[in-house]
Design a protein around this motif. Sequence first.
Motif, PDB file in Angstrom:
ATOM      1  N   UNK A 145       0.850  -1.187   0.000  1.00  0.00           N
ATOM      2  CA  UNK A 145       0.000   0.000   0.000  1.00  0.00           C
ATOM      3  C   UNK A 145       0.888   1.240   0.000  1.00  0.00           C
ATOM      4  N   UNK A 146       0.801   2.028  -1.048  1.00  0.00           N
ATOM      5  CA  UNK A 146       1.670   3.189  -1.214  1.00  0.00           C
ATOM      6  C   UNK A 146       1.343   4.234  -0.145  1.00  0.00           C
ATOM      7  N   UNK A 147       2.327   4.555   0.689  1.00  0.00           N
ATOM      8  CA  UNK A 147       2.117   5.521   1.765  1.00  0.00           C
ATOM      9  C   UNK A 147       1.680   4.901   3.071  1.00  0.00           C
ATOM     10  N   UNK A 148       1.306   3.626   3.043  1.00  0.00           N
ATOM     11  CA  UNK A 148       0.981   2.906   4.261  1.00  0.00           C
ATOM     12  C   UNK A 148      -0.225   3.443   5.015  1.00  0.00           C
ATOM     13  N   UNK A 149      -0.241   3.168   6.317  1.00  0.00           N
ATOM     14  CA  UNK A 149      -1.376   3.537   7.153  1.00  0.00           C
ATOM     15  C   UNK A 149      -1.581   5.048   7.177  1.00  0.00           C
ATOM     16  N   UNK A 150      -0.482   5.818   7.127  1.00  0.00           N
ATOM     17  CA  UNK A 150      -0.617   7.266   7.161  1.00  0.00           C
ATOM     18  C   UNK A 150      -1.385   7.781   5.956  1.00  0.00           C
TER      19      UNK A 150
END
Length: 321
Positions: A145-150
């Motif tokens: 997931x590009x950018x992750x949880x943020x």
Amino acid sequence: MPPLREPPWGGTAPALTRLREDGAMTAIISVPELAGDITAGSAPVLLDVRYKPGDPPGLPAYRKGHLPGAVYIDLESELAGPRAHGTGRHPLPPIEVFGAAMRRAGVSAGRPVVVYDAGGMGGGWAAARCWWMLRWAGHPDVRVLDGGLEAWQAATAQGAGPGTGESGGGALPLSTETPEPAEGDFRPSPGGLPMLDADEAAALARRGVLLDARAAERYRGEVEPLDPVAGHIPGAVSAPTTENVTDAGTFRSPDALAGRFEALGAGPETEVGVYCGSGVSAAHEVLALAIAGIDAALYVGSWSEWTADGSRPVATGAERG
């Protein structure tokens, strides 16, 4: 090591551009794309791999909120094995341990997987380790997931609802429910991605391009916060992982990444290897190279394994050595 696959294009610029686009599509997924898949009822297996060196496991943070349906994976115990004499800090786990962890999380060979992490890992280091292991073990469809949880939380904060594509939409609220997925059928078959041992890494540094994904000051030997010796593998090129991502923590574009790596001598026709401190951030560099259309082998043991043998040479300074 397994040979790097032959470039499947004819060398023209349009074909190379297509390859870069294909690399991005098969390596990462955006928040709107993932949110759209979930709301459309075609959710992939979601793996939450939160990890930060020196911190406790990410399970308590996972329990406070995670992507809907995501299963927690522990990097230290499920994506790495116990450290032993002469190994790096994160050697590969026994293959049966990794396979059991993936099946517990619901991973099956015929279903896509999306991996993410959160905070402090340079834009997906831990997630990239899981991505690399699954691809190395033979899973055909894994993305980070590009950018992750943020990035997910930023989209949620927009209040626009689930996304349906690149152009718009927020993400779904985080969940505190612990899912109990059906047992997956994934059986690891190692060899899907190339890897290096110490001797192969040393040789590759001379005949091809061996990228050092650590911070530049560690490469130069000015500081070494984790391992007993400072410096780099002779012949390696400094290529900090942090330069793979934007200020927002998402990956730079395929063409921007390709330009970065080409400036370092790593192109689609070059034999490329990557190492870091313990084989975690280097996996992120392999992922970035894949987005750019460049194959690369991972030296899993990395600098922590290299320096465990006092007879191996060490170079310092800004030059390759």
